[in-house]
Design an enzyme around this catalytic site. Structure first.
Site, PDB file in Angstrom:
ATOM      1  N   ARG A  72       0.817  -1.219   0.000  1.00 42.27           N
ATOM      2  CA  ARG A  72       0.000   0.000   0.000  1.00 42.27           C
ATOM      3  C   ARG A  72       0.849   1.267   0.000  1.00 42.27           C
ATOM      4  NH1 ARG A  72      -3.219  -1.444   5.315  1.00 42.27           N
ATOM      5  NH2 ARG A  72      -1.031  -1.493   5.881  1.00 42.27           N
ATOM      6  N   LYS A 176       5.439 -18.028   7.554  1.00 45.01           N
ATOM      7  CA  LYS A 176       4.942 -18.356   8.882  1.00 45.01           C
ATOM      8  C   LYS A 176       4.564 -17.063   9.596  1.00 45.01           C
ATOM      9  CE  LYS A 176       7.503 -18.684  12.501  1.00 45.01           C
ATOM     10  NZ  LYS A 176       8.198 -17.589  13.223  1.00 45.01           N
ATOM     11  N   HIS A 206      12.100 -21.446   7.377  1.00 43.64           N
ATOM     12  CA  HIS A 206      13.457 -21.163   6.903  1.00 43.64           C
ATOM     13  C   HIS A 206      14.515 -22.007   7.611  1.00 43.64           C
ATOM     14  CE1 HIS A 206      13.768 -18.390  10.383  1.00 43.64           C
ATOM     15  NE2 HIS A 206      15.067 -18.462  10.233  1.00 43.64           N
ATOM     16  N   LYS A 210      18.488 -24.061   6.285  1.00 43.96           N
ATOM     17  CA  LYS A 210      19.838 -23.899   6.839  1.00 43.96           C
ATOM     18  C   LYS A 210      20.678 -25.113   6.454  1.00 43.96           C
ATOM     19  CE  LYS A 210      18.316 -21.086  10.746  1.00 43.96           C
ATOM     20  NZ  LYS A 210      19.003 -19.804  10.714  1.00 43.96           N
ATOM     21  N   GLU A 244      18.524 -17.881  21.507  1.00 41.68           N
ATOM     22  CA  GLU A 244      18.783 -16.593  20.860  1.00 41.68           C
ATOM     23  C   GLU A 244      19.242 -15.585  21.900  1.00 41.68           C
ATOM     24  OE1 GLU A 244      15.994 -15.392  17.608  1.00 41.68           O
ATOM     25  OE2 GLU A 244      14.605 -16.498  18.857  1.00 41.68           O
ATOM     26  N   ASP A 263       5.881 -19.285  18.033  1.00 37.09           N
ATOM     27  CA  ASP A 263       6.917 -18.650  17.214  1.00 37.09           C
ATOM     28  C   ASP A 263       8.016 -19.630  16.821  1.00 37.09           C
ATOM     29  OD1 ASP A 263       8.124 -16.350  15.989  1.00 37.09           O
ATOM     30  OD2 ASP A 263       9.571 -16.310  17.637  1.00 37.09           O
ATOM     31  N   HIS A 268       9.958 -24.363  13.605  1.00 41.83           N
ATOM     32  CA  HIS A 268      11.385 -24.707  13.521  1.00 41.83           C
ATOM     33  C   HIS A 268      11.753 -25.905  14.409  1.00 41.83           C
ATOM     34  CE1 HIS A 268      11.255 -20.919  11.582  1.00 41.83           C
ATOM     35  NE2 HIS A 268      11.447 -20.149  12.638  1.00 41.83           N
ATOM     36  N   LYS A 368      14.415 -16.529  24.029  1.00 41.09           N
ATOM     37  CA  LYS A 368      15.031 -15.262  23.634  1.00 41.09           C
ATOM     38  C   LYS A 368      15.844 -14.715  24.803  1.00 41.09           C
ATOM     39  CE  LYS A 368      11.926 -13.896  19.965  1.00 41.09           C
ATOM     40  NZ  LYS A 368      12.890 -14.074  18.867  1.00 41.09           N
TER      41      LYS A 368
HETATM   42  P1  NDP Z   1       5.704  -6.215   8.304  1.00 39.51           P
HETATM   43  O1  NDP Z   1       4.978  -5.919   9.555  1.00 39.51           O
HETATM   44  O2  NDP Z   1       6.920  -5.440   7.969  1.00 39.51           O
HETATM   45  O3  NDP Z   1       4.619  -6.114   7.145  1.00 39.51           O
HETATM   46  C1  NDP Z   1       4.897  -6.229   5.747  1.00 39.51           C
HETATM   47  C2  NDP Z   1       4.063  -5.215   4.996  1.00 39.51           C
HETATM   48  O4  NDP Z   1       2.700  -5.560   5.104  1.00 39.51           O
HETATM   49  C3  NDP Z   1       4.178  -3.812   5.573  1.00 39.51           C
HETATM   50  O5  NDP Z   1       5.245  -3.121   5.005  1.00 39.51           O
HETATM   51  C4  NDP Z   1       2.862  -3.209   5.197  1.00 39.51           C
HETATM   52  O6  NDP Z   1       2.950  -2.693   3.888  1.00 39.51           O
HETATM   53  C5  NDP Z   1       1.925  -4.376   5.154  1.00 39.51           C
HETATM   54  N1  NDP Z   1       1.094  -4.391   6.367  1.00 39.51           N
HETATM   55  C6  NDP Z   1       1.492  -4.281   7.632  1.00 39.51           C
HETATM   56  N2  NDP Z   1       0.457  -4.356   8.466  1.00 39.51           N
HETATM   57  C7  NDP Z   1      -0.628  -4.502   7.710  1.00 39.51           C
HETATM   58  C8  NDP Z   1      -2.007  -4.656   7.979  1.00 39.51           C
HETATM   59  N3  NDP Z   1      -2.467  -4.664   9.214  1.00 39.51           N
HETATM   60  N4  NDP Z   1      -2.846  -4.805   6.948  1.00 39.51           N
HETATM   61  C9  NDP Z   1      -2.388  -4.801   5.704  1.00 39.51           C
HETATM   62  N5  NDP Z   1      -1.082  -4.663   5.383  1.00 39.51           N
HETATM   63  C10 NDP Z   1      -0.224  -4.522   6.368  1.00 39.51           C
HETATM   64  O7  NDP Z   1       5.992  -7.773   8.299  1.00 39.51           O
HETATM   65  P2  NDP Z   1       7.321  -8.548   7.957  1.00 39.51           P
HETATM   66  O8  NDP Z   1       7.838  -8.067   6.650  1.00 39.51           O
HETATM   67  O9  NDP Z   1       8.194  -8.552   9.132  1.00 39.51           O
HETATM   68  O10 NDP Z   1       6.790 -10.036   7.818  1.00 39.51           O
HETATM   69  C11 NDP Z   1       5.977 -10.460   6.753  1.00 39.51           C
HETATM   70  C12 NDP Z   1       5.551 -11.890   7.009  1.00 39.51           C
HETATM   71  O11 NDP Z   1       6.698 -12.706   7.105  1.00 39.51           O
HETATM   72  C13 NDP Z   1       4.816 -12.052   8.345  1.00 39.51           C
HETATM   73  O12 NDP Z   1       3.850 -13.051   8.184  1.00 39.51           O
HETATM   74  C14 NDP Z   1       5.892 -12.530   9.294  1.00 39.51           C
HETATM   75  O13 NDP Z   1       5.376 -13.307  10.327  1.00 39.51           O
HETATM   76  C15 NDP Z   1       6.747 -13.376   8.357  1.00 39.51           C
HETATM   77  N6  NDP Z   1       8.117 -13.486   8.825  1.00 39.51           N
HETATM   78  C16 NDP Z   1       8.886 -12.376   8.977  1.00 39.51           C
HETATM   79  C17 NDP Z   1      10.187 -12.481   9.392  1.00 39.51           C
HETATM   80  C18 NDP Z   1      11.058 -11.278   9.509  1.00 39.51           C
HETATM   81  O14 NDP Z   1      12.265 -11.469   9.792  1.00 39.51           O
HETATM   82  N7  NDP Z   1      10.543 -10.075   9.332  1.00 39.51           N
HETATM   83  C19 NDP Z   1      10.802 -13.817   9.683  1.00 39.51           C
HETATM   84  C20 NDP Z   1       9.908 -14.923   9.461  1.00 39.51           C
HETATM   85  C21 NDP Z   1       8.623 -14.738   9.047  1.00 39.51           C
HETATM   86  P3  NDP Z   1       1.973  -1.541   3.365  1.00 39.51           P
HETATM   87  O15 NDP Z   1       1.479  -0.779   4.545  1.00 39.51           O
HETATM   88  O16 NDP Z   1       2.875  -0.752   2.472  1.00 39.51           O
HETATM   89  O17 NDP Z   1       0.912  -2.272   2.653  1.00 39.51           O
HETATM   90  C1  BG6 Z   2      11.708 -16.593  13.269  1.00 40.27           C
HETATM   91  C2  BG6 Z   2      11.083 -16.174  14.562  1.00 40.27           C
HETATM   92  O1  BG6 Z   2      10.911 -17.514  12.605  1.00 40.27           O
HETATM   93  O2  BG6 Z   2      12.969 -17.193  13.555  1.00 40.27           O
HETATM   94  C3  BG6 Z   2      11.974 -15.214  15.310  1.00 40.27           C
HETATM   95  O3  BG6 Z   2       9.846 -15.535  14.268  1.00 40.27           O
HETATM   96  C4  BG6 Z   2      13.339 -15.809  15.502  1.00 40.27           C
HETATM   97  O4  BG6 Z   2      11.412 -14.869  16.570  1.00 40.27           O
HETATM   98  C5  BG6 Z   2      13.886 -16.319  14.184  1.00 40.27           C
HETATM   99  O5  BG6 Z   2      14.186 -14.798  16.016  1.00 40.27           O
HETATM  100  C6  BG6 Z   2      15.173 -17.084  14.407  1.00 40.27           C
HETATM  101  O6  BG6 Z   2      15.737 -17.383  13.172  1.00 40.27           O
HETATM  102  P1  BG6 Z   2      17.311 -17.496  13.008  1.00 40.27           P
HETATM  103  O7  BG6 Z   2      17.487 -17.919  11.598  1.00 40.27           O
HETATM  104  O8  BG6 Z   2      17.868 -16.139  13.293  1.00 40.27           O
HETATM  105  O9  BG6 Z   2      17.755 -18.503  14.014  1.00 40.27           O
END
Ligand code: NDP
Ligand code: BG6
Length: 520
Positions: A72, A176, A206, A210, A244, A263, A268, A368
């Site tokens: 968005r 996830k 993920h 690994k 962690e 989580d 994992h 954690k």
């Molecule tokens: P974010 O919270 O950064 O969200 C990603 C994008 O989704 C945002 O930039 C936003 O974009 C949009 N968004 C956020 N909240 C909402 C909402 N309530 N409704 C609609 N759109 C929304 O998430 P992540 O990038 O951290 O994670 C994305 C997915 O990947 C999640 O399911 C997370 O659990 C999973 N994940 C993430 C990891 C990580 O390291 N970040 C690791 C493992 C899994 P915009 O507002 O521009 O639309």
């Molecule tokens: C993610 C969890 O799936 O795995 C996090 O949501 C966690 O909470 C992470 O920190 C750990 O991944 P890694 O690869 O850094 O061990």
């Protein structure tokens, strides 16, 4: 052959590794277009684009590839490229010439996930660029949004016809958490599978990407010396640890709803457990490997809820020190309720009810803000049946242990006893120690690089199948419900200092069985 053993007071090291003759297969993924929903977010910035850039920079994916980011946030393709360049500089390995080549393949559309018109715009964008980049109509839709948006996106991909396969293949990658219990995971599956067929769906864990997690299967099933011992007759117990040092970071909104069991355990920990304990399939085939992983989850013994304290220990970190730096407690973190009872640590004893593992406790532990970042599988063998040295050396000797270190060090260590050199008769513990990357100078792939490449290859071995997700939830959901709903008799959430090994109550979980955690 190892050519030498270097001896230091506590360690025996394998001298050289022979890469010669190592059988391996190189893959070349199909051309494809990848549409990332949630492209303005953390995952895209920290993991996906740095991983795709590495695959491009190293020539694993060619020029017949492009990315369309969708979110968005108002941005044009140029703005997206600039943001992603900064992201790669911060989270990946940057190289100017390779970046310029890759950046030409990055595009962005600003759209609302629930707007049908957006999907028509995506479709016409894809059709236009597919001709330019020769991607042969192969498409990957990657849902990297918060889970609340998954159903909307997959539903509209179906309704707009984008989920179908015309010129090439179409695949859906789902991040996830996949649901928050058995019921919600099932509903999400129904939504996803009303637009896509199961073979099109790639559920990411993920940890499976690994290197050293994959190596568990190679070690077990490409050698003859371990597998005969890999059962109840020789193994006393197994410890699986994912520790962690990081805290909840900026993810309190999500973590407060999840906690460590959702989580880390549902995905994992369960997948590592499955790899460490599964039976060998007849061939290394994605479906057969996933069958075997699922059979492990199916055989997990349901713990008696009324005696949960004997099976599960929960914890939450309070302020402490990590690497000499003061860090706040969980309830002082931004976005966390001051009275939160959400566990950031869990230790659990599980049993696998089958012939191989009957009676062998497997201890799972993750948390954690622990003392050190360490992920490993530690297999502790039974003690010798009779110690002929007991009158000579006095005292007990510890078990032989095989340690599969997953991160941050990637190693395999075998602990055994030898005579201490010199005139006295005494034993010492030594480690035969193999560093996974020793003797290897080639390309290594991080977890996201690996799973993204496998998705393009259509190899689902490292992804979780529908039954894998649901079996894991079926095991955990009654436990979660008991903890969260009944309250009565549920395990306490024990406090532990940030920078410690977790709550001391977790030690009791093991010491009741006469065992100790391996903390180093
Ligand atoms: P974010 O919270 O950064 O969200 C990603 C994008 O989704 C945002 O930039 C936003 O974009 C949009 N968004 C956020 N909240 C909402 C909402 N309530 N409704 C609609 N759109 C929304 O998430 P992540 O990038 O951290 O994670 C994305 C997915 O990947 C999640 O399911 C997370 O659990 C999973 N994940 C993430 C990891 C990580 O390291 N970040 C690791 C493992 C899994 P915009 O507002 O521009 O639309
Ligand atoms: C993610 C969890 O799936 O795995 C996090 O949501 C966690 O909470 C992470 O920190 C750990 O991944 P890694 O690869 O850094 O061990």
């Amino acid at each position: 052959m190892p050519d030498a053993f270097q001896n230091d007071p506590h360690e025996i090291k394998v001298g050289k590794v022979e890469p010669r003759g190592a059988p391996c297969v190189e893959f070349s993924p199909d051309p494809s277009a990848m549409v990332i929903f949630g492209a303005s977010g953390d995952l895209t910035r920290r993991k996906l684009i740095p991983a795709l850039f590495k695959l491009s920079r190293t020539g694993i994916i060619g020029d017949d590839f492009f990315v369309l980011g969708v979110a968005r946030t108002e941005m044009d393709s140029e703005g997206f490229r600039t943001a992603m360049e900064e992201a790669v500089k911060a989270h990946g390995e940057f190289e100017t010439a390779a970046w310029e080549r890759f950046a030409k393949r990055l595009f962005y559309i600003s759209a609302d996930y629930g707007d049908e018109g957006a999907y028509a715009a995506i479709a016409s964008f894809l059709e236009e660029k597919e001709g330019v980049f020769a991607t042969k109509g192969n498409r990957i839709f990657y849902v990297a949004t918060p889970p609340s948006v998954y159903e909307t996106v997959t539903g509209l991909l179906g309704a707009s016809g984008l989920a179908g396969e015309k010129a090439g293949w179409t695949r859906l990658v789902v991040e996830k958490p996949y649901g928050r219990d058995t019921g919600s995971a099932r509903r999400l599956d129904e939504a996803v599978l009303s637009s896509f067929s199961e073979p099109q769906v790639y559920r990411i864990d993920h940890y499976l990407g690994k290197e050293t997690v994959q190596n568990i299967l190679m070690l077990r099933f490409a050698n003859t010396i371990f597998e005969p011992l890999w059962n109840r007759h020789f193994i006393d117990h197994v410890q699986i640890t994912v520790a962690e040092t990081l805290g909840v970071e900026r993810r309190a909104g999500y973590y407060e709803q999840a906690g460590v069991l959702r989580d880390m355990f549902q995905n994992h920990m369960m997948q590592v457990l499955a790899l460490a304990s599964m039976e060998p399939p007849s061939v290394y085939d994605p479906e057969l490997v996933r069958d075997e992983r699922s059979k492990v989850l199916l055989a997990l013994r349901r713990p008696p809820l009324e005696r949960m304290d004997d099976w599960l220990c929960l914890g939450q970190y309070v302020e402490g020190e990590i690497d000499g730096k003061a860090v706040p407690g969980y309830t002082e973190e931004e976005g966390v309720a001051r009275s939160s009872q959400v566990p950031t640590f869990a230790a659990m004893r599980v049993y696998i009810d089958n012939w191989r593992w009957q009676g062998v406790p497997i201890y799972l532990r993750s948390g954690k803000r622990l003392k050190k970042r360490l992920s490993e599988v530690s297999v502790q063998f039974r003690n010798v049946p009779h110690l002929m040295f007991k009158d000579t050396i006095g005292g007990e000797i510890g078990p032989n242990t095989l340690i599969l270190k997953i991160q941050p060090e990637e190693r395999i260590q075998l602990k055994f006893h030898t005579k201490y050199p010199g005139s006295r008769v005494c034993l010492r513990d030594v480690f035969m120690d193999f560093s996974y990357l020793e003797g290897y100078r080639g390309l290594t792939l991080g977890a996201y690089e690996r799973v993204l490449m496998d998705c393009m290859l259509g190899d689902k071995t490292l992804f979780v199948r529908k039954d894998g997700v649901s079996l894991s939830w079926e095991f955990l959901t009654p436990i979660l419900e008991y903890i969260e709903k009944s309250g009565k008799g549920a395990p306490d959430v024990n406090l532990y200092r940030a920078g410690s090994y977790g709550p001391t109550e977790a030690d009791k979980l093991m010491s009741k069985d006469g065992r100790r955690w391996r903390n180093e």
